[in-house]
Design an enzyme around this catalytic site. Structure first.
Site, PDB file in Angstrom:
ATOM      1  N   ARG A  38      44.301 -31.158  10.642  1.00  0.00           N
ATOM      2  CA  ARG A  38      43.621 -30.423   9.563  1.00  0.00           C
ATOM      3  C   ARG A  38      44.177 -30.787   8.184  1.00  0.00           C
ATOM      4  O   ARG A  38      44.300 -29.928   7.301  1.00  0.00           O
ATOM      5  CB  ARG A  38      43.737 -28.904   9.800  1.00  0.00           C
ATOM      6  CG  ARG A  38      42.899 -28.431  11.004  1.00  0.00           C
ATOM      7  CD  ARG A  38      41.404 -28.558  10.799  1.00  0.00           C
ATOM      8  NE  ARG A  38      40.901 -27.597   9.875  1.00  0.00           N
ATOM      9  CZ  ARG A  38      40.529 -26.351  10.184  1.00  0.00           C
ATOM     10  NH1 ARG A  38      40.567 -25.946  11.421  1.00  0.00           N
ATOM     11  NH2 ARG A  38      40.091 -25.545   9.273  1.00  0.00           N
ATOM     12  N   ASP A  61      34.037 -31.569  13.517  1.00  0.00           N
ATOM     13  CA  ASP A  61      34.609 -30.437  14.244  1.00  0.00           C
ATOM     14  C   ASP A  61      34.340 -30.611  15.734  1.00  0.00           C
ATOM     15  O   ASP A  61      33.372 -31.275  16.113  1.00  0.00           O
ATOM     16  CB  ASP A  61      34.008 -29.116  13.760  1.00  0.00           C
ATOM     17  CG  ASP A  61      34.847 -27.929  14.214  1.00  0.00           C
ATOM     18  OD1 ASP A  61      35.832 -27.606  13.551  1.00  0.00           O
ATOM     19  OD2 ASP A  61      34.525 -27.345  15.278  1.00  0.00           O
ATOM     20  N   ARG A  87      33.621 -28.118  -1.096  1.00  0.00           N
ATOM     21  CA  ARG A  87      33.250 -27.116  -0.113  1.00  0.00           C
ATOM     22  C   ARG A  87      32.170 -26.200  -0.657  1.00  0.00           C
ATOM     23  O   ARG A  87      31.293 -25.744   0.078  1.00  0.00           O
ATOM     24  CB  ARG A  87      34.497 -26.304   0.230  1.00  0.00           C
ATOM     25  CG  ARG A  87      34.331 -25.318   1.337  1.00  0.00           C
ATOM     26  CD  ARG A  87      35.696 -24.766   1.722  1.00  0.00           C
ATOM     27  NE  ARG A  87      35.557 -23.897   2.874  1.00  0.00           N
ATOM     28  CZ  ARG A  87      35.459 -22.577   2.779  1.00  0.00           C
ATOM     29  NH1 ARG A  87      35.502 -21.982   1.606  1.00  0.00           N
ATOM     30  NH2 ARG A  87      35.321 -21.861   3.878  1.00  0.00           N
ATOM     31  N   TYR A  96      34.517 -21.878  23.530  1.00  0.00           N
ATOM     32  CA  TYR A  96      33.683 -21.445  22.399  1.00  0.00           C
ATOM     33  C   TYR A  96      32.223 -21.316  22.818  1.00  0.00           C
ATOM     34  O   TYR A  96      31.511 -20.415  22.360  1.00  0.00           O
ATOM     35  CB  TYR A  96      33.827 -22.433  21.235  1.00  0.00           C
ATOM     36  CG  TYR A  96      35.173 -22.331  20.559  1.00  0.00           C
ATOM     37  CD1 TYR A  96      35.408 -21.387  19.565  1.00  0.00           C
ATOM     38  CD2 TYR A  96      36.235 -23.157  20.925  1.00  0.00           C
ATOM     39  CE1 TYR A  96      36.651 -21.279  18.948  1.00  0.00           C
ATOM     40  CE2 TYR A  96      37.476 -23.053  20.325  1.00  0.00           C
ATOM     41  CZ  TYR A  96      37.680 -22.113  19.333  1.00  0.00           C
ATOM     42  OH  TYR A  96      38.909 -22.001  18.734  1.00  0.00           O
ATOM     43  N   ARG A 128      41.222 -26.578   3.166  1.00  0.00           N
ATOM     44  CA  ARG A 128      41.136 -25.700   1.991  1.00  0.00           C
ATOM     45  C   ARG A 128      42.390 -25.682   1.125  1.00  0.00           C
ATOM     46  O   ARG A 128      42.353 -25.230  -0.006  1.00  0.00           O
ATOM     47  CB  ARG A 128      40.823 -24.265   2.453  1.00  0.00           C
ATOM     48  CG  ARG A 128      39.354 -24.037   2.691  1.00  0.00           C
ATOM     49  CD  ARG A 128      39.114 -22.751   3.474  1.00  0.00           C
ATOM     50  NE  ARG A 128      39.479 -22.958   4.880  1.00  0.00           N
ATOM     51  CZ  ARG A 128      39.331 -22.047   5.841  1.00  0.00           C
ATOM     52  NH1 ARG A 128      38.858 -20.856   5.559  1.00  0.00           N
ATOM     53  NH2 ARG A 128      39.662 -22.323   7.076  1.00  0.00           N
TER      54      ARG A 128
HETATM   55  O1  CP3 Z   1      41.963 -32.300  11.254  1.00  0.00           O
HETATM   56  C1  CP3 Z   1      41.094 -32.588  10.411  1.00  0.00           C
HETATM   57  O2  CP3 Z   1      41.273 -32.507   9.182  1.00  0.00           O
HETATM   58  C2  CP3 Z   1      39.778 -33.163  10.927  1.00  0.00           C
HETATM   59  C3  CP3 Z   1      38.690 -32.285  11.162  1.00  0.00           C
HETATM   60  C4  CP3 Z   1      38.808 -31.123  12.148  1.00  0.00           C
HETATM   61  C5  CP3 Z   1      38.299 -29.821  11.853  1.00  0.00           C
HETATM   62  N1  CP3 Z   1      38.431 -29.058  12.981  1.00  0.00           N
HETATM   63  C6  CP3 Z   1      37.722 -29.425  10.568  1.00  0.00           C
HETATM   64  C7  CP3 Z   1      37.405 -28.015  10.288  1.00  0.00           C
HETATM   65  C8  CP3 Z   1      39.289 -31.096  13.462  1.00  0.00           C
HETATM   66  C9  CP3 Z   1      39.985 -32.196  14.256  1.00  0.00           C
HETATM   67  C10 CP3 Z   1      39.033 -29.783  13.976  1.00  0.00           C
HETATM   68  C11 CP3 Z   1      39.377 -29.366  15.354  1.00  0.00           C
HETATM   69  C12 CP3 Z   1      39.053 -28.019  15.806  1.00  0.00           C
HETATM   70  N2  CP3 Z   1      38.022 -27.212  15.426  1.00  0.00           N
HETATM   71  C13 CP3 Z   1      39.754 -27.360  16.835  1.00  0.00           C
HETATM   72  C14 CP3 Z   1      40.923 -27.932  17.619  1.00  0.00           C
HETATM   73  C15 CP3 Z   1      42.203 -27.852  16.885  1.00  0.00           C
HETATM   74  C16 CP3 Z   1      42.706 -26.453  16.690  1.00  0.00           C
HETATM   75  O3  CP3 Z   1      42.706 -26.004  15.533  1.00  0.00           O
HETATM   76  O4  CP3 Z   1      43.110 -25.830  17.665  1.00  0.00           O
HETATM   77  C17 CP3 Z   1      39.149 -26.106  17.024  1.00  0.00           C
HETATM   78  C18 CP3 Z   1      39.571 -25.042  18.014  1.00  0.00           C
HETATM   79  C19 CP3 Z   1      38.038 -26.015  16.121  1.00  0.00           C
HETATM   80  C20 CP3 Z   1      37.074 -24.897  15.975  1.00  0.00           C
HETATM   81  C21 CP3 Z   1      37.005 -24.353  14.622  1.00  0.00           C
HETATM   82  N3  CP3 Z   1      36.501 -25.010  13.518  1.00  0.00           N
HETATM   83  C22 CP3 Z   1      37.397 -23.055  14.181  1.00  0.00           C
HETATM   84  C23 CP3 Z   1      38.000 -22.000  15.066  1.00  0.00           C
HETATM   85  C24 CP3 Z   1      37.132 -22.980  12.815  1.00  0.00           C
HETATM   86  C25 CP3 Z   1      37.283 -21.763  11.909  1.00  0.00           C
HETATM   87  C26 CP3 Z   1      38.668 -21.541  11.466  1.00  0.00           C
HETATM   88  C27 CP3 Z   1      38.955 -22.230  10.169  1.00  0.00           C
HETATM   89  O5  CP3 Z   1      40.045 -22.788  10.035  1.00  0.00           O
HETATM   90  O6  CP3 Z   1      38.110 -22.183   9.245  1.00  0.00           O
HETATM   91  C28 CP3 Z   1      36.610 -24.223  12.395  1.00  0.00           C
HETATM   92  C29 CP3 Z   1      36.205 -24.600  11.010  1.00  0.00           C
HETATM   93  C30 CP3 Z   1      36.731 -25.881  10.472  1.00  0.00           C
HETATM   94  N4  CP3 Z   1      36.938 -27.038  11.146  1.00  0.00           N
HETATM   95  C31 CP3 Z   1      37.043 -26.100   9.092  1.00  0.00           C
HETATM   96  C32 CP3 Z   1      37.468 -27.434   8.978  1.00  0.00           C
HETATM   97  C33 CP3 Z   1      37.886 -28.168   7.736  1.00  0.00           C
HETATM   98  C34 CP3 Z   1      36.914 -25.076   7.985  1.00  0.00           C
HETATM   99  C35 CP3 Z   1      35.549 -25.148   7.418  1.00  0.00           C
HETATM  100  C36 CP3 Z   1      35.540 -24.619   6.012  1.00  0.00           C
HETATM  101  O7  CP3 Z   1      35.777 -23.422   5.884  1.00  0.00           O
HETATM  102  O8  CP3 Z   1      35.325 -25.423   5.119  1.00  0.00           O
END
Ligand code: CP3
Length: 351
Positions: A24, A73, A37, A159, A28
């Site tokens: 990640r 994602d 964003r 999910y 943000r």
């Molecule tokens: O790592 C990176 O920068 C690459 C992109 C990436 C995202 N999500 C971007 C994202 C990767 C590799 C993921 C993996 C992901 N997504 C996982 C596995 C890793 C982990 O965290 O355990 C999981 C479980 C998800 C599911 C997911 N996506 C959730 C639960 C959420 C909401 C929580 C949050 O942090 O906002 C997301 C949203 C998400 N995925 C965002 C990003 C940049 C936030 C979106 C935003 O608000 O702009």
């Protein structure tokens, strides 16, 4: 030209200082991320190659990371198979839950590749940019490795079945026990779609791929074999049959003492470790020379200062003389100060 540091470690070489990237890392906590964003919702950002390319490259420009992970994602896969998905501010992902055989039948796996096409375009663009001569500062002159990824079947199923995030994914775990045939069908569908999608990512330019199994640690050992190890092995074999050279990183988060079985039985090249893993101890359980990735606590990165210096040094010491990719134990949190990330990169790269 010598191979990229991250790829050398994935091939089993010890590189010092170790390559670094952060889960990640596009997020943000970066002001330039927040600026983009505001312009579009999350799925649109993932599906617009211009935007997804830019978001992937932001942390590379700023910190010169050794790995650039595709901006997307793990839930884009079920979305591409027709499951309704929205990311709600303050709530996270919300999906139309899958609970019955009819729900599974309603998924449209046949449309997956076409709906996913913009992601592959993003990867092609990223690879061109990272490897272009004169792009020093973006790809550090061809030193940055492009990483593709997917969620592993169990975590994605969590999910899909739950319909969003959860503390314990009790509905999903209940289904695995009470309706194993139904749950197996979902897992099988995900094995096939995930392997196909990762092959497409590799063909579009991903040089390594990572499987995120964020919730694998919720399962008892017998189900860890069935829903984590076996599906991961099947995906690794399917990819290997077509792309034998592309390294695969597994991330069985919270798997504890099962890391050794996971590493030995799945066929992965490298294992990502969560914050709770004792790196030195885990190393003794792994196949000889397997690359390890991790595992600084994301909260330590927020704290910065002395704790950050101490923990970073401890991880470097535990991994000295071993193939290691420096990373966090989980993703960068939104409240992380940007300067602390800069400090971390400098600490790790200091000999
Ligand atoms: O790592 C990176 O920068 C690459 C992109 C990436 C995202 N999500 C971007 C994202 C990767 C590799 C993921 C993996 C992901 N997504 C996982 C596995 C890793 C982990 O965290 O355990 C999981 C479980 C998800 C599911 C997911 N996506 C959730 C639960 C959420 C909401 C929580 C949050 O942090 O906002 C997301 C949203 C998400 N995925 C965002 C990003 C940049 C936030 C979106 C935003 O608000 O702009």
């Amino acid at each position: 030209m010598t191979a990229k540091p991250l790829l050398r470690v994935l091939a089993g070489e010890t590189v010092s200082p170790p390559p670094i990237w952060l889960m990640r890392q596009a997020g943000r906590y970066l002001p330039e991320f927040r600026a983009l964003r505001a312009q579009a919702d999350f799925i649109t950002r993932c599906m617009t190659p211009d935007t997804a390319t830019e978001l992937t490259l932001q942390p590379i420009r700023r910190f010169g990371m050794d790995g650039a992970i595709l901006f997307s994602d793990i839930l884009i896969l079920p979305w591409s198979m027709g499951q309704q998905l929205a990311f709600i501010e303050g709530t996270g992902p919300v999906l139309e839950p899958i609970r019955t055989a009819a729900d599974i039948v309603r998924l449209r796996s046949g449309e997956r590749a076409e709906r996913m096409a913009p992601v592959m375009q993003t990867l092609r663009r990223l690879r061109d940019t990272l490897d272009a001569p004169g792009e020093i500062g973006v790809g550090r002159g061809g030193q940055t490795t492009l990483i593709g990824f997917a969620g592993a079947p169990f975590t994605v199923a969590c999910y899909m079945v739950e319909g969003g995030g959860s503390r314990d994914f009790a509905i999903t775990r209940g289904m695995a026990f009470s309706e194993p045939a139904l749950f197996d069908r979902l897992i099988d569908l995900l094995i096939e779609a995930t392997a196909a999608m990762l092959c497409e990512q590799i063909e579009a330019g991903a040089e390594a791929v990572m499987l995120f199994d964020s919730w694998s640690g919720l399962l008892p050992p017998s189900q860890f074999e069935r829903y984590v190890i076996a599906p991961t092995r099947a995906i690794v074999q399917a990819i290997r049959a077509v792309h034998p050279q592309t390294p695969i990183i597994g991330f069985p988060r919270l798997c504890g003492v099962l890391a050794g079985r996971y590493a030995a039985l799945t066929g992965i090249q490298a294992i990502g470790l969560d914050t709770g893993a004792d790196l030195g101890l885990v190393a003794t359980q792994l196949p000889q020379g397997m690359a390890m990735q991790g595992n600084l606590d994301p909260l330590c990165l927020i704290a910065g200062g002395l704790p950050l210096a101490q923990e970073t040094r401890a991880i470097r010491a535990a991994m000295a003389g071993r193939p290691h990719i420096f990373n966090l134990g989980h993703g960068v949190l939104p409240q992380t100060p940007v300067e602390h990330v800069q400090n971390l990169v400098e600490l790790v790269r200091r000999a």
